[in-house]
Design an enzyme around this catalytic site. Sequence first.
Site: not given
Length: 469
Positions: A319-320, A397, A427
């Site tokens: 698990p992360g 942009c 992430y």
Amino acid sequence: MRAHEAGALHGDIGNRGPAWLRPPVDVNDLVPLLWPRNVVRGAGGALTVAGLDVRDLAAEFGTPVYVLDEDDLRSRCREFRAAFPDADVYYAGKAFLCRAVVRMIAEEGLFLDVCTGGELATALSAGMEPARIGFHGNNKSVAELTRAVDAGVGRIIVDSFAEIDRLTALARERGVRPKVLVRVTVGVEAHTHEFIATAHEDQKFGFSLAGGAAAAAAFKILDEGVLELRGLHSHIGSQIFDANGFEVSARRVLALQAQIRDARGVELPELDLGGGFGIAYTTQDDPAAPHELAKRLRKIVDGECAAEKLAVPHLSIEPGRAIVGPAVFTLYEVGTVKSVPLGTGGSAADGRAYVSVDGGMSDNIRTALYDASYSATVANRVSAAEPMLARVVGKHCESGDIVVKDEFLPADVQPGDLVAVPGTGAYCRSMASNYNHVPRPPVVAVRDGRARLIVRRETEDDLLALDVG
């Protein structure tokens, strides 16, 4: 999004949106499932985390800033350890890694999974015991493998025949016998985004089960006798809520385990089922608790081992996101607010507000890359204003520079307000960039009413230091 709203929206939502997209009863409400466990609204209406007011955090550290609830992260580590007492729980460092987090997960008894030389260097510099590190990656260089072998990394998950050859040559040269797992591509179509599904056949990771490469890799390692083959590894993807994929994966990997036993007389002692356990980004997500995951996975493995007449191997999981994702929120400051009509009549009342914040796709690329959904709230105050349909966007942009695609915010949101986006621990900082030459935000850990900087903010001097032209 709040309890009345959905996750991703697809296409034009029209004047009012689909039937499920309705304003919340109270735009100030927090849904506990989405936020770090120590985040509440304080007496003055501003969010507090572990007793600290977000206005004070913004004043001290600036915005944007990733705010980590350290006790939340630690408690999730302990929950996984308690749920899998007889397994090795590897924190997947790719979700977010820094030296402080390495020390936290080590103190809570977890192992660590890395997938590059840089992640390995971070782990070793933080004092992580090498034997408790697993090393992933589909294209590990000779230099990376050399460092892993010399450091005494506990498990190397081999991903190609070229890597087996490299590692074998290195092991002979060093006179060592590295422990390895073979990563198996099991052909499972995980119900997730194409770019984070990793077990179907047409992608870069692992050895194909259906094509026979996985069996050939295992036989090659066993026959050469240089590397110590400990077991098989399978990872079917990320942000997964349905256990059916794990069941199919375990069945196919354990069938290969039985094939290896029958062909070579060896029962491999380990099985790594990877990670990818989903978290709640919106109220449409329904993640399972660690003890529920453990019960399902253990039942699957025990049943398949019994069917194949195999001894139950020592299990590992990775698990992360499920540990760090919910423990972090990102705090932004609003710079501009503008209304855009959505209906054919061009009325602003039928439109959507674009709330521009001082970050964006450089600190959270997931919305643009994966069509990911997030939630948001005004963090510095409560409001009695009516809710309005808003899109939280960044300063870059790009038209696709969107942080939260659709959310109801109070109609009086204005420049200078703080907006908090939960679920950004996984992430976001790891995939952050310097697009448009924007320095990356800091990470601040909060615990027991105290804040400490664990990753400092980049500066323009940092950007220019690499520009040697």
